[in-house]
Design an enzyme around this catalytic site. Structure first.
Site, PDB file in Angstrom:
ATOM      1  N   HIS A  64       0.677  -1.080  -0.103  1.00  0.00           N
ATOM      2  CA  HIS A  64       0.357   0.360  -0.418  1.00  0.00           C
ATOM      3  C   HIS A  64       0.600   0.997  -0.116  1.00  0.00           C
ATOM      4  CE1 HIS A  64      -3.845   1.853   0.716  1.00  0.00           C
ATOM      5  NE2 HIS A  64      -3.206   2.826   1.475  1.00  0.00           N
ATOM      6  N   SER A 148     -19.515  10.194  -4.078  1.00  0.00           N
ATOM      7  CA  SER A 148     -20.542   9.968  -2.861  1.00  0.00           C
ATOM      8  C   SER A 148     -21.076  10.961  -3.661  1.00  0.00           C
ATOM      9  CB  SER A 148     -19.928  10.637  -1.539  1.00  0.00           C
ATOM     10  OG  SER A 148     -19.236  11.770  -1.473  1.00  0.00           O
ATOM     11  N   HIS A 180     -12.297   3.808  -2.615  1.00  0.00           N
ATOM     12  CA  HIS A 180     -11.563   4.316  -1.643  1.00  0.00           C
ATOM     13  C   HIS A 180     -12.048   4.545   0.057  1.00  0.00           C
ATOM     14  CE1 HIS A 180     -11.005   8.434   1.224  1.00  0.00           C
ATOM     15  NE2 HIS A 180      -9.379   8.655   0.913  1.00  0.00           N
ATOM     16  N   HIS A 207     -10.023   1.009   1.906  1.00  0.00           N
ATOM     17  CA  HIS A 207      -9.051   2.126   3.249  1.00  0.00           C
ATOM     18  C   HIS A 207     -10.456   1.625   4.379  1.00  0.00           C
ATOM     19  CE1 HIS A 207      -6.614   5.363   1.266  1.00  0.00           C
ATOM     20  NE2 HIS A 207      -5.811   4.429   1.683  1.00  0.00           N
ATOM     21  N   GLU A 210     -10.199   3.855   9.841  1.00  0.00           N
ATOM     22  CA  GLU A 210      -8.720   4.369   9.822  1.00  0.00           C
ATOM     23  C   GLU A 210      -8.747   5.163  11.343  1.00  0.00           C
ATOM     24  OE1 GLU A 210      -7.325   6.860   6.807  1.00  0.00           O
ATOM     25  OE2 GLU A 210      -5.332   7.007   7.532  1.00  0.00           O
ATOM     26  N   ASP A 309       2.180   3.341   3.302  1.00  0.00           N
ATOM     27  CA  ASP A 309       1.368   4.279   2.539  1.00  0.00           C
ATOM     28  C   ASP A 309       2.331   5.058   2.149  1.00  0.00           C
ATOM     29  OD1 ASP A 309      -1.462   5.221   2.907  1.00  0.00           O
ATOM     30  OD2 ASP A 309      -1.556   5.491   4.810  1.00  0.00           O
TER      31      ASP A 309
HETATM   32 ZN   LIG Z   1      -3.773   4.959   1.813  1.00  0.00          ZN
END
Ligand SMILES: [Zn+2]
Length: 409
Positions: A64, A148, A180, A207, A210, A309
């Site tokens: 990732h 969205s 996402h 994701h 988080e 990340d």
């Molecule tokens: Zn990420």
């Protein structure tokens, strides 16, 4: 390609450090075993001895990373997830413009020098494809879907499909799909994307859980996300609950990233749907999240990777830096057990999660290797993972498809 033979003090095979072993390979691994047996089997081949304190690992995998944000150092706000997200909205264009071909190549080289032979690139715009086309590393290219607002979904979805096509033209790049996050993608679009994943047999990542803000927003449309969503998107309630989001993925084993806020029930759900987790300890710390409940995840035997990340939420893409931080963060896990699990999380587990043919030094696998070194002879083999992580800032040498692609000078 001619056969090559490497002999190391230790070769890491499926969690075991095999002493005085050698590996025979061209672009793929032909044989691995005790050095004397290998010498007898290949009497005409030169055996390169990697020297005292050498440890040979399969190529590392970073599942990732967001390369499009590689130019960030001091632009984005750290310490709070919502503060960070707000700063991303403001500075996104500046960071992406700054992430030039050279910057992205530098980011890929930084990964390579730490032993990363394959990575999962999460991509919002596919602008990094030009740089990725030049690398020898294997890439799983997660085209990200975000949006969205029902009015703009069709246009966003069409662009998402176009990017999947665009990323399908390179032999070393495998196209894949990223949703996402539960708070930023409309469930109708998620269903459509997951149907496409099934049709085209594409890997899926997302994701998930988080931050505490995300947990509260999905749990009842409250918390720090409420003023954020009202201000930027004019909405005051979440698109779906955590349970509704997870139920969409029931038939699609997915690589969920972060998962710092998951509870026992979520862990059981992830396990029963065969999902996996990307563990990004430095990113979580820098964005103000709690550590992922790694001990629980290990206990429940959920497959996980450890990943960097992007530089949007980290200070390096060095996977060994990531493991060192993970060692310090998860103080509730016995040290050598944690070190062993972390090595597994960037080799066998991460490779299996991305569906690649590296990850283990065994016959038939791609010949991706990482050479690490210990300058003093180890007094015992039980701590080799720990010492390898602690005493190697970078790799000494890296092979992809049987060729040396990095040599520490
Ligand atoms: Zn990420």
């Amino acid at each position: 390609m001619n056969k090559k033979i490497l002999k190391a003090d230790y070769i890491y095979i499926n969690g075991v450090y095999c002493q005085d072993y050698a590996v025979v390979f061209d672009t793929q691994i032909i044989e691995v075993g005790d050095v004397e047996i290998i010498k007898a089997n290949y009497p005409d081949c030169f055996v390169e001895d990697l020297g005292a304190g050498s440890l040979l690992f399969p190529g590392f995998v970073n599942t990732h990373v967001h390369l499009e944000f590689s130019s960030n150092q001091t632009t984005l706000q750290y310490g709070s997830f919502v503060g960070w997200l707000e700063s991303v909205l403001i500075a996104r264009e500046e960071i992406i413009q700054g992430s030039t071909l050279e910057v992205i190549k530098g980011a890929m080289n930084a990964m390579l020098s730490s032993g990363v032979c394959a990575f999962g690139a999460i991509s919002s715009y596919a602008r990094e494809l030009e740089a990725l086309a030049t690398t020898k590393q294997k890439v799983v290219f997660f085209n990200e879907l975000i949006g969205s607002n029902p009015q703009s979904i069709d246009a966003l979805y069409a662009d998402f499909v176009r990017r999947i096509e665009e990323s399908s033209c390179y032999p070393h790049i495998t196209p894949a799909i990223a949703i996402h996050a539960p708070y930023s993608v409309h469930p109708v679009a998620i269903v459509k994307a997951l149907r496409l994943a099934k049709e085209k047999n594409l890997l899926v990542s997302s994701h998930f859980m988080e931050s505490r803000a995300e947990k509260e927003w999905l749990g009842g449309s409250y918390g720090e996300f409420k003023p954020f969503f009202e201000k930027y998107l004019g909405v005051s309630s979440s698109l779906c609950s955590k349970e509704e989001f997870l139920s969409l993925f029931r038939a699609t084993p997915t690589h969920f990233t972060h998962a710092t806020q998951i509870d026992e029930e979520d862990i059981n759900t992830l396990k029963s749907y065969h999902h996996t987790i990307a563990h990004c300890p430095r990113s979580n710390r820098l964005l103000g999240s709690a550590p992922m409940p790694l001990a629980k995840i290990i206990e429940k035997e959920i497959a996980f990777s450890t990943a960097t990340d992007g530089l949007s939420s980290n200070y390096s893409l060095n996977i060994l830096d990531e493991l060192r931080s993970a060692l310090m963060i998860h103080s509730d896990i016995q040290l050598s057990t944690l070190a062993d699990k972390l090595i597994e999380s960037i080799t066998k587990s991460a490779n299996a999660i991305l569906g690649l043919n590296g990850g283990v030094i065994e016959k038939g696998r791609d010949a991706h290797f990482v050479l690490l070194r210990l300058s003093n002879l180890p007094s015992q083999s039980a701590l080799l993972s720990l010492w390898s992580i602690l005493h190697n800032e970078r790799a000494s040498r890296v092979y992809v498809d049987g060729e040396v692609v990095f040599n520490k000078v």
